[in-house]
Each structure stands twice: as C-alpha cells, then as structure tokens.
Design a protein around this motif. Structure first.
Motif, mmCIF file in Angstrom:
data_model
loop_
_atom_site.group_PDB
_atom_site.id
_atom_site.type_symbol
_atom_site.label_atom_id
_atom_site.label_comp_id
_atom_site.label_asym_id
_atom_site.label_seq_id
_atom_site.Cartn_x
_atom_site.Cartn_y
_atom_site.Cartn_z
ATOM 1 N N ARG A 59 56.398 3.132 6.188
ATOM 2 C CA ARG A 59 56.854 4.115 7.177
ATOM 3 C C ARG A 59 57.684 3.389 8.229
ATOM 4 N NH1 ARG A 59 52.435 5.156 5.008
ATOM 5 N NH2 ARG A 59 51.455 7.205 4.888
ATOM 6 N N ASP A 60 58.835 3.954 8.548
ATOM 7 C CA ASP A 60 59.652 3.327 9.598
ATOM 8 C C ASP A 60 59.085 3.652 10.962
ATOM 9 O OD1 ASP A 60 61.340 2.113 7.873
ATOM 10 O OD2 ASP A 60 62.697 3.854 7.741
ATOM 11 N N ASP A 61 58.486 4.846 11.038
ATOM 12 C CA ASP A 61 57.950 5.300 12.314
ATOM 13 C C ASP A 61 56.473 5.666 12.082
ATOM 14 O OD1 ASP A 61 57.836 6.123 14.922
ATOM 15 O OD2 ASP A 61 58.597 8.140 14.500
ATOM 16 N N ILE A 62 55.567 4.895 12.665
ATOM 17 C CA ILE A 62 54.140 5.163 12.432
ATOM 18 C C ILE A 62 53.704 6.370 13.264
ATOM 19 C CG2 ILE A 62 51.799 4.216 12.585
ATOM 20 C CD1 ILE A 62 53.032 1.426 12.357
ATOM 21 N N LYS A 63 53.087 7.328 12.571
ATOM 22 C CA LYS A 63 52.533 8.509 13.254
ATOM 23 C C LYS A 63 51.057 8.582 12.903
ATOM 24 C CE LYS A 63 56.374 11.104 14.457
ATOM 25 N NZ LYS A 63 56.675 10.543 15.760
ATOM 26 N N GLU A 81 50.571 5.608 19.141
ATOM 27 C CA GLU A 81 51.725 5.492 18.242
ATOM 28 C C GLU A 81 52.722 4.457 18.773
ATOM 29 O OE1 GLU A 81 51.644 9.895 16.162
ATOM 30 O OE2 GLU A 81 52.996 9.602 17.850
ATOM 31 N N LYS A 82 52.909 4.471 20.077
ATOM 32 C CA LYS A 82 53.837 3.505 20.686
ATOM 33 C C LYS A 82 53.318 2.075 20.457
ATOM 34 C CE LYS A 82 56.035 2.674 25.038
ATOM 35 N NZ LYS A 82 55.736 2.619 26.439
ATOM 36 N N ASN A 85 53.652 1.060 16.710
ATOM 37 C CA ASN A 85 55.047 0.761 16.361
ATOM 38 C C ASN A 85 55.503 -0.556 16.975
ATOM 39 O OD1 ASN A 85 56.244 2.883 14.584
ATOM 40 N ND2 ASN A 85 55.404 4.206 16.168
ATOM 41 N N SER A 86 54.903 -0.903 18.128
ATOM 42 C CA SER A 86 55.316 -2.151 18.783
ATOM 43 C C SER A 86 54.736 -3.393 18.104
ATOM 44 C CB SER A 86 54.911 -2.125 20.265
ATOM 45 O OG SER A 86 53.518 -2.345 20.380
ATOM 46 N N LYS A 88 54.023 -3.469 14.608
ATOM 47 C CA LYS A 88 54.078 -3.356 13.141
ATOM 48 C C LYS A 88 54.787 -4.543 12.467
ATOM 49 C CE LYS A 88 58.099 -0.413 13.171
ATOM 50 N NZ LYS A 88 58.575 0.941 13.323
ATOM 51 N N SER A 95 52.246 -0.399 8.610
ATOM 52 C CA SER A 95 53.329 0.509 8.200
ATOM 53 C C SER A 95 53.025 1.230 6.899
ATOM 54 C CB SER A 95 54.634 -0.272 8.045
ATOM 55 O OG SER A 95 55.009 -0.792 9.288
#
Ligand code: PMV
Length: 347
Positions: A59-63, A81-82, A85-86, A88, A95
C-alpha cells in the motif's frame, strides 16, 4: 517473510510513565537533546488490540480501521495513519498489512493526562508482535518496539520497560542510546520500586501549548545548552541517590527537574505558563507538609498543571492527610492513584 500466518490478532497493555529527569528539547528525527529517566506506571495504561491480515500488495498510503472505546475517533485514527506512513520505510512490513485497531485507556480521556506514551508504546508492541508472527520469530524485539514507540512520541520509548527506564545517551548508563530506551538495571534500593504516583488533576483541560510546540521552542531558548548539561548531570546524580537510597537527594533532583521544565517554558519566546494557581498552592502544601512531618513526599510535573505526588509505600498512610488537604484544588476532586509498575503485558 515466511508464508504463515497471513492473518491473526495481537493485543498489548502498555503503561504511561513519569519522567524523573525530563526530556525537553529534541533534534533530528525525534532524538532527545538530553538523557532522561522515568518510573514506569502500572494503572494508567492503554490496551490495544489489532486484527491484521497480510497480503502481498504494497500500500502506498497506509489506512487503518480504528475504534477508541468502541467508537470511531477520527482525530486518533488520523494520528495513527500519519505515524504509520511516517515509519513505513524503516518498518517495511507495515505497508503490507490490513489493520483493524481498537484501543482503550484505563484513565478518563478528559483527565488532563497525556496518553501518547501508553498509546504509542501499546501500538508499537502490537506491530512488532505482528512482525514477530509473520517472521515466525521466537520473541518480540523490545528494543525495536522502544525505537518505534519513540518515533511516535519520544517519552513513549520509555514505557516499553519497567520499573525504571533510561532514554538518551549518557556516560553514566552503559548501552544507553538516543534511538531507544533501555531498562535501568543499575543497583538501586528496593524502596524505589514501591513508589506511589498520585496524580492530582488540577485541570482536565487540554493544555494550551502542546509538547510538540514546547520542544520546538527549545531550539531558540537561550538556556537550552545549560539545561541539557544540567539534565545530564542530574541523571548521574539521581542514579547515585537511588543506589545509596538517599531519598532527600532523589526528591531534590526530581522537584528541580519539574520546576526547571516549567521555567524553560516561561523563558521561551513566546513565553507561556502551564502551571495554575492551584498547582502552586499544592506545591506549597507539599513543602510545608514535608517540613513539618519529615516525610519523604515529593512532586513532579509533566508539561501541564497536574501534580504527580511521589512517595514510598511505607509512608502511604501518613501521606493520606496531605492528599485530603489538597483535594480541594483538584478539578472535581479528581486524583488518579498510581504506582511504579513492571512494564507492558501481552494480553
Ligand atoms: O514525549 P513527548 O513529546 O510528549 O514529550 C514529553 C515531555 C515530558 O513529558 C515533559 C518529559 C518527559 O521526559 O516525559
């Protein structure tokens, strides 16, 4: 990564901690400007559960799906989430995970107690437990959990270990590091493991200046360098005080640390004050009680107005009258009675 298991669940309970020598000021990627030492607490905890599923698609953007005490909480979800993503790049496995996270605190949400240390460490422990499962490893890597916790919230790095933890490089503590905390294994007298921490809730309100903003103001604080030197010296001195069982010295350092933290806030640009008149009234009551009764009871402060009352178990009964006399300064008479604890627990 091994192919099994592809899904599962993990749960951890992790405590808050109270710094005796404070971390205040940071640089680089959440690296402390001075070493700190803390008591790990036992009752103020966060419990976090994660249902995870691993799939091969990055995943490019972890949710995440997130529930706090069973309900949606967008602010916390966004924060998590922030954070994920910081980190990963460093923690690549994140990811590939589908995460359902649920979390609860043992202490009331609006109690003026910051939950970042307990919540970030509980989250980090769950994530590294997942990594352990995915790798079929024998044991969770606690140092790595402390490192990951630190990236979420500096002080969270210390919550991974009990009853005392040191974070930040110090020549007085072998193997200490700026990257992660370690359990404090120095020879200290057993009395220090019996300490109570009664948190006198002077205000339940969210503080007007966050810790993040406070750390940032240290960059231009004219007293910063001498403060960092002082903290290093205090760490060495408090270790000696705990080794020899010198409660007076211990208390003297702890209180100086608390007041210095707040003095640094007052000397920031712009200056700010987080203590309230009630905070000062309670401090004066503690000081006169100690003088009159000759009982080793001390206070410390976080970056807020609430008082942490520290005293050994042997004096718990005698301290009751002091506690009764300061209740009137606490919002709704609120006091959270905590004690030194042994660290996180896998649920
Ligand atoms: O971990 P942070 O960024 O919330 O900073 C915590 C700072 C203090 O609580 C004031 C001191 C400490 O060492 O815990």
């Amino acid at each position: 990564m091994n192919s099994t298991p592809r899904k599962g669940n993990v749960a951890w309970q992790s405590p808050s901690n109270i710094a005796l020598v404070k971390y205040w000021g940071k640089h680089g990627r959440q690296l402390p400007s001075n070493p700190s030492i803390s008591f790990t607490l036992s009752k103020a905890v966060t419990k976090t559960r994660i249902n995870y599923a691993f799939d091969a698609v990055r995943r490019d953007d972890i949710k995440v799906d997130f529930r706090f005490h069973g309900s949606e909480n967008i602010a916390f979800k966004t924060k998590i989430e922030k954070f994920l993503n910081s980190v990963k790049e460093e923690f690549d496995f994140l990811s590939f995970l589908n995460l359902e996270i649920s979390s609860e605190n043992s202490f009331p949400h609006s109690s003026g107690i910051a939950s970042s240390a307990s919540s970030m460490s509980a989250l980090a422990l769950c994530l590294l437990d997942i990594e352990k499962e995915l790798n079929n490893a024998e044991q969770i890597d606690f140092v790595k959990a402390s490192h990951l916790s630190r990236l979420g919230s500096g002080s969270a790095s210390r919550s991974v270990f009990g009853p005392l933890a040191v974070w930040g490089k110090s020549k007085s503590v072998a193997d200490s590091s700026n990257e992660f905390a370690i359990p404090f294994t120095g020879a200290y007298k057993p009395i220090f493991e019996t300490f109570h921490d009664d948190i006198l809730i002077v205000s339940k309100a969210e503080k007007s200046v966050s810790s993040t903003a406070g750390h940032a103001l240290m960059i231009d604080n004219p007293y910063a360098q001498s403060r960092f030197n002082q903290a290093g010296g205090h760490l060495t001195e408090i270790i000696t005080a705990m080794e020899t069982g010198d409660l007076e010295k211990f208390g003297n350092i702890v209180e100086k640390e608390a007041l210095t933290l707040h003095a640094l806030m007052m000397a920031s640009d712009p200056p700010y004050i987080l203590m309230t008149p009630a905070t000062l009234s309670i401090i004066n009551k503690i000081w006169s009680f100690r003088r009159n009764e000759n009982i080793p009871v001390y206070f410390t402060l976080d970056a807020g107005p609430n008082i942490h009352l520290l005293y050994p178990e042997a004096y718990a009964e005698k301290v009751q009258s002091l506690i009764e006399s300061v209740k009137e300064y606490c919002e709704d008479g609120m006091i959270i009675s905590d004690k030194v604890g042994q660290g996180p627990i896998r649920l």
